[in-house]
Design a protein around this motif. Structure first.
Motif, PDB file in Angstrom:
ATOM      1  N   SER A 307      43.655  75.019  28.429  1.00  0.00           N
ATOM      2  CA  SER A 307      42.545  74.143  27.693  1.00  0.00           C
ATOM      3  C   SER A 307      41.425  75.279  27.270  1.00  0.00           C
ATOM      4  O   SER A 307      40.978  74.995  25.934  1.00  0.00           O
ATOM      5  CB  SER A 307      41.971  73.125  28.547  1.00  0.00           C
ATOM      6  N   ASN A 311      41.179  76.095  23.177  1.00  0.00           N
ATOM      7  CA  ASN A 311      39.805  75.624  22.638  1.00  0.00           C
ATOM      8  C   ASN A 311      38.761  76.365  22.324  1.00  0.00           C
ATOM      9  O   ASN A 311      37.722  76.195  21.868  1.00  0.00           O
ATOM     10  CB  ASN A 311      39.299  74.454  23.417  1.00  0.00           C
ATOM     11  N   ASN A 312      39.137  77.794  22.379  1.00  0.00           N
ATOM     12  CA  ASN A 312      38.264  78.808  22.200  1.00  0.00           C
ATOM     13  C   ASN A 312      38.993  79.629  21.122  1.00  0.00           C
ATOM     14  O   ASN A 312      39.436  80.782  21.358  1.00  0.00           O
ATOM     15  CB  ASN A 312      37.807  79.540  23.278  1.00  0.00           C
ATOM     16  N   GLU A 313      39.313  79.027  19.880  1.00  0.00           N
ATOM     17  CA  GLU A 313      40.121  79.867  19.033  1.00  0.00           C
ATOM     18  C   GLU A 313      39.577  81.098  18.458  1.00  0.00           C
ATOM     19  O   GLU A 313      38.260  81.060  18.300  1.00  0.00           O
ATOM     20  CB  GLU A 313      40.251  78.628  17.751  1.00  0.00           C
ATOM     21  N   LYS A 333      47.688  69.821  21.392  1.00  0.00           N
ATOM     22  CA  LYS A 333      46.605  70.175  21.925  1.00  0.00           C
ATOM     23  C   LYS A 333      45.378  69.245  22.632  1.00  0.00           C
ATOM     24  O   LYS A 333      44.749  69.400  23.309  1.00  0.00           O
ATOM     25  CB  LYS A 333      45.757  71.202  20.638  1.00  0.00           C
ATOM     26  N   SER A 334      45.786  67.823  21.951  1.00  0.00           N
ATOM     27  CA  SER A 334      45.110  66.737  22.289  1.00  0.00           C
ATOM     28  C   SER A 334      44.989  66.597  23.794  1.00  0.00           C
ATOM     29  O   SER A 334      44.198  65.836  24.475  1.00  0.00           O
ATOM     30  CB  SER A 334      45.370  65.458  21.633  1.00  0.00           C
ATOM     31  N   GLN A 337      42.049  69.030  26.980  1.00  0.00           N
ATOM     32  CA  GLN A 337      40.647  68.989  26.226  1.00  0.00           C
ATOM     33  C   GLN A 337      39.549  69.651  27.162  1.00  0.00           C
ATOM     34  O   GLN A 337      39.904  69.912  28.436  1.00  0.00           O
ATOM     35  CB  GLN A 337      40.031  67.305  26.115  1.00  0.00           C
ATOM     36  N   LEU A 338      38.338  70.031  26.605  1.00  0.00           N
ATOM     37  CA  LEU A 338      37.560  70.780  27.608  1.00  0.00           C
ATOM     38  C   LEU A 338      36.810  69.579  28.332  1.00  0.00           C
ATOM     39  O   LEU A 338      36.603  68.608  27.997  1.00  0.00           O
ATOM     40  CB  LEU A 338      36.486  71.467  26.476  1.00  0.00           C
TER      41      LEU A 338
END
Length: 357
Positions: A307, A311-313, A333-334, A337-338
């Motif tokens: 995650s 979520n830190n692309e 990806k869903s 989640q963060l």
């Protein structure tokens, strides 16, 4: 109907509060009515701050004020519990006059058992302000004149830093010590002060904060990972590198350790550079993945690691992200989640905490 006694009583209270004496707390049990003395002696012998129902019925307002200046801290704290709920006695003035009472007392903390705190902290924990102005005056007094109180640290997470408080917060963060390597984060209340100091974003403080963290590397936890995530600086990368792998894997085997390593992961992932990528890559590809392979928490840690990465692309994580996607059939990806905002604000164990004031 006009009642002279009610008009005069607050003046008597203020007079008693302002009276000078050779002793700061001049009253002994023998100075009170004989009918009150057994109940007072009982409270002292039990040693726990109380809201004594019988004494509440027996003692007058002026006697409660005298008790708040008694030589026994447990009687002072018990008296303040009563006085601060008697609006006609101007409880805010009483509060402000007792902020310097640093004697330790035992308090009943319900399901958490018994704890120790100063008379002032106990008073602040139960006081309810009539206005924001009163609360602001209290915060200013505590931070600028009584920042040794535990309450001073408690309130920092609930206020925005103001320049007038900067020297006091810095003193709280470093304990007034010239050599901050002497400060042990695990045995002090400096976490909130350190975060509040970092919020001022003064460049000269970054090396001081970094050195304090490095001298406590073994004991770093959520508060420090949150600071380095929310108020980032490349200087802190050396702190992450000192922690990983030396303490990362041993921490994972301790009680509560899985939460700490996940906090570490979410914190460093926000840096999005090659140094953070090296650490995240090493964690993801470590064999075995966790230091305690039989521990069911490995799946939890891996899920949060994925995650944090996806979520830190950034370019620095592109190769690692590709490895993740290729290694998970039907990657979605869903499903990664963060955590919510509360996770980052308070930490898992503190999300439901009640800020007493």
């Amino acid at each position: 109907m006009f009642k002279p006694a009610l008009q005069i009583l607050p003046l008597i209270v203020l007079l008693l509060l302002s009276c000078k004496s050779e002793r700061k707390y001049p009253y002994a049990i023998k100075d009170f009515r004989k009918s009150l003395q057994p109940q007072l002696a009982k409270i002292v012998s039990e040693g726990v701050v109380t809201f004594d129902t019988l004494l509440n019925k027996m003692a007058t307002d002026s006697e409660w004020v005298q008790l708040s200046q008694c030589e026994h801290p447990v009687l002072r704290a018990s008296a303040l519990k009563v006085l601060l709920y008697r609006d006609h006695l101007k409880p805010f003035d009483i509060l402000m006059n007792h902020l310097d009472d640093t004697a330790n007392v035992v308090t009943d903390q319900g399901e958490f058992g018994f704890g120790r705190m100063t008379v002032s902290d106990d008073m602040l924990s139960s006081f309810r302000w009539n206005s924001q102005e009163q609360r602001n005056k209290t915060i200013d007094a505590v931070l600028s004149r009584h920042n040794y109180l535990a309450s001073a640290y408690t309130i920092l997470s609930e206020i925005k830093p103001q320049e007038k408080w900067y020297p006091f917060i810095k003193d709280m963060a470093f304990g007034g010590k010239n050599n901050n390597s002497q400060i042990k984060l695990y045995e002090s209340n400096t976490d909130e002060a350190l975060y509040a100091l970092a919020e001022f974003k003064k460049k000269e403080d970054i090396p001081l904060i970094k050195n304090l963290l490095l001298s406590n590397t073994k004991y770093l936890s959520f508060s420090e990972w949150r600071l380095m995530k929310d108020i980032p600086d490349t200087a802190y990368l050396s702190v992450y590198e000192a922690y990983y792998p030396k303490y990362y894997y041993t921490m994972n085997c301790r009680d509560g350790g899985k939460e700490n390593v996940v906090d570490f992961i979410y914190s460093i992932a926000t840096y999005k550079n090659n140094r953070s990528a090296n650490i995240l890559d090493s964690i993801y590809n470590h064999i075995p993945f966790a230091a305690c392979p039989k521990d069911g928490g490995a799946g939890y840690t891996r899920h949060n690691l994925i995650s944090a990465i996806v979520n830190n692309e950034c370019i620095a994580y592109a190769k690692l992200r590709q490895q993740i996607e290729n290694g998970i059939p039907g990657f979605d990806k869903s499903k990664f989640q963060l955590p919510g905002d509360n996770f980052f604000k308070y930490g898992r164990s503190e999300m439901d905490r009640d800020i007493p004031w």
